[in-house]
Design a protein around this motif. Structure first.
Motif, PDB file in Angstrom:
ATOM      1  N   THR A  76      -6.482 -61.890  88.640  1.00 46.70           N
ATOM      2  CA  THR A  76      -7.102 -60.589  88.857  1.00 46.70           C
ATOM      3  C   THR A  76      -8.609 -60.702  88.714  1.00 46.70           C
ATOM      4  N   SER A  85     -12.287 -57.654 103.771  1.00 49.62           N
ATOM      5  CA  SER A  85     -12.144 -56.237 103.445  1.00 49.62           C
ATOM      6  C   SER A  85     -13.128 -55.338 104.203  1.00 49.62           C
ATOM      7  N   HIS A 109     -16.075 -53.070  95.139  1.00 48.53           N
ATOM      8  CA  HIS A 109     -15.620 -53.372  96.499  1.00 48.53           C
ATOM      9  C   HIS A 109     -14.717 -52.282  97.083  1.00 48.53           C
ATOM     10  N   LEU A 110     -14.243 -51.356  96.254  1.00 46.16           N
ATOM     11  CA  LEU A 110     -13.444 -50.235  96.767  1.00 46.16           C
ATOM     12  C   LEU A 110     -14.299 -49.019  97.113  1.00 46.16           C
ATOM     13  N   THR A 134     -13.843 -55.109  91.453  1.00 49.71           N
ATOM     14  CA  THR A 134     -12.831 -54.421  92.261  1.00 49.71           C
ATOM     15  C   THR A 134     -13.298 -53.009  92.602  1.00 49.71           C
ATOM     16  N   VAL A 168      -9.391 -57.786  97.450  1.00 54.40           N
ATOM     17  CA  VAL A 168     -10.404 -56.734  97.558  1.00 54.40           C
ATOM     18  C   VAL A 168     -11.807 -57.315  97.668  1.00 54.40           C
ATOM     19  N   THR A 169     -12.050 -58.398  96.970  1.00 57.94           N
ATOM     20  CA  THR A 169     -13.394 -58.983  96.968  1.00 57.94           C
ATOM     21  C   THR A 169     -13.582 -60.004  98.082  1.00 57.94           C
ATOM     22  N   PRO A 227      -5.081 -56.108  93.892  1.00 63.55           N
ATOM     23  CA  PRO A 227      -5.286 -56.837  92.628  1.00 63.55           C
ATOM     24  C   PRO A 227      -4.046 -56.832  91.728  1.00 63.55           C
TER      25      PRO A 227
END
Length: 186
Positions: free
Chosen positions: A55, A13, A64-65, A61, A8-9, A49
């Motif tokens: 993690t 992405s 970044h979402l 997280t 995710v990071t 993750p």
């Protein structure tokens, strides 16, 4: 690819956000279809993750979402707007087709109504010019000939309108026939 490049990071992405933003532009999806695609892809991104060995921090997280989620919402909204515009365009085209059919029908009806009295006027003129009612002097003959010529011109225009109405309605038949090529010089 996103999972292999850092999850995710990771730096890949944002490509998912571009995909979300490109859905309404590139593909004619409905809002429901776009929502399904966005939900599956976003769920896959959000679950990365859980399957990764290490993690990242929860705050990173979530941070970044947020942007992919916003891009997904924008994508679904844009698909809904574009779907509505496509439907309105479809309805307008259908209304224009109905108006065009009505115009063709009106043109054909008016042409028929004009042709009948014109034909009834031309027949006596032809009879007078043919001498069926006795001899005519030069001046009356000239007037009658001018009336006859103009009547024929009007009849030709009305017949052209009728043929146009037949073409528009698809009722004009096409006759195919063979022509020997020897008739044409090379």
């Amino acid at each position: 690819v996103i999972a292999a490049a850092g999850g995710v990071t990771g730096e890949y992405s944002p490509g998912l956000m571009l995909l979300f933003l490109g859905i309404p532009v590139l593909l004619p999806f409905s809002a429901a279809q776009a929502a399904g695609i966005v939900a599956v892809l976003f769920a896959g991104l959000a679950s990365l993750p859980l399957f990764a060995g290490g993690t990242p921090a929860a705050s990173a997280t979530i941070f970044h979402l947020v942007f992919p989620a916003a891009a997904g919402v924008q994508s679904v909204f844009a698909c809904a707007v574009l779907d509505g515009l496509r439907y309105r365009d479809f309805e307008r085209r259908r209304a224009l087709e109905r108006l065009d059919e009505e115009k063709s029908r009106f043109t054909a009806n008016v042409s028929h109504e004009l042709r009948t009295p014109l034909t009834l006027m031309l027949s006596p003129l032809e009879a007078m010019l043919g001498g069926e009612f006795g001899p005519l002097g030069n001046l009356p003959r000239d007037y009658l000939a001018m009336m006859h010529a103009n009547g024929l011109r009007l009849l030709k225009l009305i017949n052209n309108l009728l043929e146009l109405a037949k073409i528009e309605s698809g009722n004009l038949g096409i006759a195919a026939f063979g022509v020997p090529l020897s008739q044409f010089p090379l």
